[in-house]
Design a protein around this motif. Structure first.
Motif, PDB file in Angstrom:
ATOM      1  N   THR A 131      29.168 -41.083 -78.495  1.00  0.00           N
ATOM      2  CA  THR A 131      29.122 -39.869 -77.572  1.00  0.00           C
ATOM      3  C   THR A 131      27.610 -39.819 -77.094  1.00  0.00           C
ATOM      4  OG1 THR A 131      30.972 -38.942 -78.795  1.00  0.00           O
ATOM      5  CG2 THR A 131      29.442 -37.611 -77.602  1.00  0.00           C
ATOM      6  N   VAL A 132      27.516 -39.465 -75.785  1.00  0.00           N
ATOM      7  CA  VAL A 132      26.032 -39.201 -75.415  1.00  0.00           C
ATOM      8  C   VAL A 132      26.129 -37.649 -74.882  1.00  0.00           C
ATOM      9  CG1 VAL A 132      24.627 -39.646 -73.675  1.00  0.00           C
ATOM     10  CG2 VAL A 132      25.593 -41.500 -74.935  1.00  0.00           C
ATOM     11  N   ARG A 133      25.279 -36.846 -75.041  1.00  0.00           N
ATOM     12  CA  ARG A 133      25.220 -35.534 -74.331  1.00  0.00           C
ATOM     13  C   ARG A 133      23.954 -35.228 -73.711  1.00  0.00           C
ATOM     14  NH1 ARG A 133      29.083 -31.774 -76.959  1.00  0.00           N
ATOM     15  NH2 ARG A 133      30.371 -33.029 -78.490  1.00  0.00           N
ATOM     16  N   PHE A 134      23.749 -34.656 -72.543  1.00  0.00           N
ATOM     17  CA  PHE A 134      22.614 -34.222 -72.076  1.00  0.00           C
ATOM     18  C   PHE A 134      23.037 -32.911 -71.187  1.00  0.00           C
ATOM     19  CE2 PHE A 134      24.465 -37.055 -69.211  1.00  0.00           C
ATOM     20  CZ  PHE A 134      24.377 -36.739 -67.955  1.00  0.00           C
ATOM     21  N   GLN A 135      21.925 -32.167 -70.948  1.00  0.00           N
ATOM     22  CA  GLN A 135      22.099 -31.040 -70.139  1.00  0.00           C
ATOM     23  C   GLN A 135      21.379 -31.048 -68.652  1.00  0.00           C
ATOM     24  OE1 GLN A 135      20.273 -28.152 -72.829  1.00  0.00           O
ATOM     25  NE2 GLN A 135      22.480 -27.770 -73.701  1.00  0.00           N
ATOM     26  N   VAL A 136      21.777 -30.513 -67.813  1.00  0.00           N
ATOM     27  CA  VAL A 136      21.183 -30.185 -66.461  1.00  0.00           C
ATOM     28  C   VAL A 136      21.198 -28.657 -66.141  1.00  0.00           C
ATOM     29  CG1 VAL A 136      22.266 -32.563 -65.720  1.00  0.00           C
ATOM     30  CG2 VAL A 136      23.535 -30.574 -65.267  1.00  0.00           C
ATOM     31  N   GLN A 137      20.034 -28.438 -65.287  1.00  0.00           N
ATOM     32  CA  GLN A 137      20.260 -27.201 -64.498  1.00  0.00           C
ATOM     33  C   GLN A 137      20.728 -27.104 -62.972  1.00  0.00           C
ATOM     34  OE1 GLN A 137      16.760 -24.688 -65.197  1.00  0.00           O
ATOM     35  NE2 GLN A 137      17.867 -23.080 -65.050  1.00  0.00           N
ATOM     36  N   LEU A 138      21.689 -26.222 -62.819  1.00  0.00           N
ATOM     37  CA  LEU A 138      21.998 -26.011 -61.406  1.00  0.00           C
ATOM     38  C   LEU A 138      21.095 -25.271 -60.736  1.00  0.00           C
ATOM     39  CD1 LEU A 138      24.717 -26.508 -59.671  1.00  0.00           C
ATOM     40  CD2 LEU A 138      25.420 -24.461 -60.322  1.00  0.00           C
ATOM     41  N   SER A 139      20.830 -25.784 -59.496  1.00  0.00           N
ATOM     42  CA  SER A 139      19.684 -25.125 -58.625  1.00  0.00           C
ATOM     43  C   SER A 139      19.964 -23.919 -58.239  1.00  0.00           C
ATOM     44  CB  SER A 139      19.500 -25.964 -57.468  1.00  0.00           C
ATOM     45  OG  SER A 139      18.745 -25.393 -56.233  1.00  0.00           O
ATOM     46  N   LYS A 140      19.154 -22.948 -58.241  1.00  0.00           N
ATOM     47  CA  LYS A 140      19.128 -21.573 -58.022  1.00  0.00           C
ATOM     48  C   LYS A 140      19.553 -21.519 -56.396  1.00  0.00           C
ATOM     49  CE  LYS A 140      16.870 -19.457 -61.608  1.00  0.00           C
ATOM     50  NZ  LYS A 140      16.135 -18.324 -62.168  1.00  0.00           N
ATOM     51  N   GLN A 141      19.375 -22.530 -55.681  1.00  0.00           N
ATOM     52  CA  GLN A 141      19.750 -22.516 -54.089  1.00  0.00           C
ATOM     53  C   GLN A 141      21.007 -23.438 -53.910  1.00  0.00           C
ATOM     54  OE1 GLN A 141      16.359 -23.527 -55.265  1.00  0.00           O
ATOM     55  NE2 GLN A 141      15.985 -21.323 -54.767  1.00  0.00           N
ATOM     56  N   THR A 142      21.931 -23.335 -54.850  1.00  0.00           N
ATOM     57  CA  THR A 142      23.075 -23.724 -54.685  1.00  0.00           C
ATOM     58  C   THR A 142      24.161 -23.114 -53.969  1.00  0.00           C
ATOM     59  OG1 THR A 142      22.826 -25.130 -56.950  1.00  0.00           O
ATOM     60  CG2 THR A 142      25.151 -24.986 -55.817  1.00  0.00           C
ATOM     61  N   PRO A 143      24.549 -23.330 -52.447  1.00  0.00           N
ATOM     62  CA  PRO A 143      25.425 -22.240 -52.125  1.00  0.00           C
ATOM     63  C   PRO A 143      26.754 -22.034 -52.768  1.00  0.00           C
ATOM     64  CG  PRO A 143      25.251 -24.577 -50.923  1.00  0.00           C
ATOM     65  CD  PRO A 143      24.446 -24.739 -52.267  1.00  0.00           C
ATOM     66  N   ASP A 144      27.462 -21.083 -52.534  1.00  0.00           N
ATOM     67  CA  ASP A 144      28.608 -20.774 -53.052  1.00  0.00           C
ATOM     68  C   ASP A 144      29.656 -21.818 -52.463  1.00  0.00           C
ATOM     69  OD1 ASP A 144      27.523 -18.292 -54.201  1.00  0.00           O
ATOM     70  OD2 ASP A 144      28.247 -17.079 -52.683  1.00  0.00           O
ATOM     71  N   GLY A 145      30.601 -22.158 -53.689  1.00  0.00           N
ATOM     72  CA  GLY A 145      31.645 -22.996 -53.161  1.00  0.00           C
ATOM     73  C   GLY A 145      31.260 -24.662 -53.353  1.00  0.00           C
ATOM     74  N   ALA A 146      29.766 -24.897 -53.397  1.00  0.00           N
ATOM     75  CA  ALA A 146      29.543 -26.090 -53.343  1.00  0.00           C
ATOM     76  C   ALA A 146      30.115 -27.069 -54.473  1.00  0.00           C
ATOM     77  CB  ALA A 146      27.934 -26.329 -53.478  1.00  0.00           C
ATOM     78  N   VAL A 147      30.634 -28.456 -54.056  1.00  0.00           N
ATOM     79  CA  VAL A 147      31.008 -29.301 -54.951  1.00  0.00           C
ATOM     80  C   VAL A 147      29.982 -29.882 -55.547  1.00  0.00           C
ATOM     81  CG1 VAL A 147      32.706 -31.050 -55.343  1.00  0.00           C
ATOM     82  CG2 VAL A 147      33.265 -29.041 -54.004  1.00  0.00           C
ATOM     83  N   ILE A 148      29.841 -30.465 -56.661  1.00  0.00           N
ATOM     84  CA  ILE A 148      28.551 -31.164 -57.494  1.00  0.00           C
ATOM     85  C   ILE A 148      28.946 -32.228 -58.310  1.00  0.00           C
ATOM     86  CG2 ILE A 148      26.488 -30.677 -58.618  1.00  0.00           C
ATOM     87  CD1 ILE A 148      27.111 -27.589 -57.898  1.00  0.00           C
ATOM     88  N   PRO A 149      29.431 -33.265 -57.512  1.00  0.00           N
ATOM     89  CA  PRO A 149      29.988 -34.429 -58.255  1.00  0.00           C
ATOM     90  C   PRO A 149      28.583 -35.226 -58.942  1.00  0.00           C
ATOM     91  CG  PRO A 149      29.788 -34.992 -55.792  1.00  0.00           C
ATOM     92  CD  PRO A 149      29.358 -33.501 -56.210  1.00  0.00           C
ATOM     93  N   ASN A 150      29.086 -35.538 -60.155  1.00  0.00           N
ATOM     94  CA  ASN A 150      28.122 -36.562 -60.978  1.00  0.00           C
ATOM     95  C   ASN A 150      28.858 -37.593 -61.585  1.00  0.00           C
ATOM     96  OD1 ASN A 150      26.624 -36.995 -63.791  1.00  0.00           O
ATOM     97  ND2 ASN A 150      25.276 -37.009 -62.054  1.00  0.00           N
ATOM     98  N   GLN A 151      28.421 -38.851 -61.384  1.00  0.00           N
ATOM     99  CA  GLN A 151      28.961 -40.007 -62.235  1.00  0.00           C
ATOM    100  C   GLN A 151      27.936 -40.869 -62.825  1.00  0.00           C
ATOM    101  OE1 GLN A 151      31.709 -42.251 -59.527  1.00  0.00           O
ATOM    102  NE2 GLN A 151      32.928 -42.411 -61.262  1.00  0.00           N
ATOM    103  N   GLY A 152      28.458 -41.196 -64.052  1.00  0.00           N
ATOM    104  CA  GLY A 152      27.397 -42.245 -64.840  1.00  0.00           C
ATOM    105  C   GLY A 152      28.097 -43.654 -64.749  1.00  0.00           C
ATOM    106  N   TRP A 153      27.494 -44.595 -65.248  1.00  0.00           N
ATOM    107  CA  TRP A 153      27.971 -46.050 -65.205  1.00  0.00           C
ATOM    108  C   TRP A 153      27.501 -46.666 -66.683  1.00  0.00           C
ATOM    109  CZ3 TRP A 153      24.143 -44.497 -62.207  1.00  0.00           C
ATOM    110  CH2 TRP A 153      22.980 -44.883 -61.968  1.00  0.00           C
ATOM    111  N   ILE A 154      28.287 -47.654 -66.936  1.00  0.00           N
ATOM    112  CA  ILE A 154      28.016 -48.665 -67.875  1.00  0.00           C
ATOM    113  C   ILE A 154      27.666 -49.914 -67.590  1.00  0.00           C
ATOM    114  CG2 ILE A 154      29.036 -49.663 -70.071  1.00  0.00           C
ATOM    115  CD1 ILE A 154      28.048 -47.111 -70.879  1.00  0.00           C
ATOM    116  N   THR A 155      26.539 -50.777 -67.932  1.00  0.00           N
ATOM    117  CA  THR A 155      26.518 -52.009 -67.825  1.00  0.00           C
ATOM    118  C   THR A 155      26.365 -52.458 -69.307  1.00  0.00           C
ATOM    119  OG1 THR A 155      24.044 -51.883 -68.073  1.00  0.00           O
ATOM    120  CG2 THR A 155      24.987 -51.816 -65.861  1.00  0.00           C
TER     121      THR A 155
END
Length: 176
Positions: A131-155
């Motif tokens: 298990t890997v955990r990490f934190q991100v902060q959402l920008s204060k300029q994020t528009p209402d209703g914005a979809v924020i996809p994020n995807q990691g990958w393994i090699t």
């Protein structure tokens, strides 16, 4: 072949004049015996990524989100040199120093100025979970209703690239 199967293989050559010769397993003591091959299975890496809003409730500009990444070897053999990668971008930024792992080392993500996550999990045994955990902060300029996809990958050694899957959807290998 099923995991841990034993496969017997033997060839035969025949020819004119009643010539009949069987192949022989040189690793076995008996003559004219079949070659025995053990099938132990292959590693199969599955990668799941979920997200939590640290303060609960609705996700709002400025919120801190925690990603929880689960890496599992669901195959029948060990997977070597397993490395998790993630590049938060767009409206989310990595909070350096928040990356943790239950196995291996964090090689990127915990130093001041780091913007990506790299975790060297090493060898995963068949059936093992990291298990890997990490934190991100959402920008204060994020528009209402914005979809924020994020995807990691393994090699890893001997396996194709594996993208993370959002376990809360039915779509396979989709961003969280």
């Amino acid at each position: 072949a099923p995991q841990n199967a034993m496969i017997f293989s033997q060839g035969m050559v025949n020819g004119n004049g009643n010539i009949l010769v069987y192949t022989d397993d040189p690793a076995a003591p008996n003559r004219d015996d079949p070659t025995l091959v053990s099938v132990s299975g292959e590693p199969v890496i599955e990668l799941y990524k979920a997200v939590l809003d640290e303060n609960g409730g609705s996700v709002n500009p400025g919120d801190i989100l925690q990603y929880i990444v689960t890496i599992v070897d669901t195959g029948g053999a060990n997977a070597g040199n397993v490395v998790f990668h993630d590049q938060p971008d767009g409206y989310i930024s990595l909070i350096p120093g928040t990356v943790t792992t239950t196995q291996g080392t964090v090689s990127e993500g915990n130093a001041e100025g780091d913007q990506a996550v790299t975790v060297d999990a090493g060898i995963l045994d068949a059936g093992q979970t990291v298990t890997v955990r990490f934190q991100v902060q959402l920008s204060k300029q994020t528009p209402d209703g914005a979809v924020i996809p994020n995807q990691g990958w393994i090699t890893s050694d001997h396996l194709p690239l594996e993208y993370s899957d959002d376990p809360s959807t039915r779509t396979i290998d989709d961003p969280t």
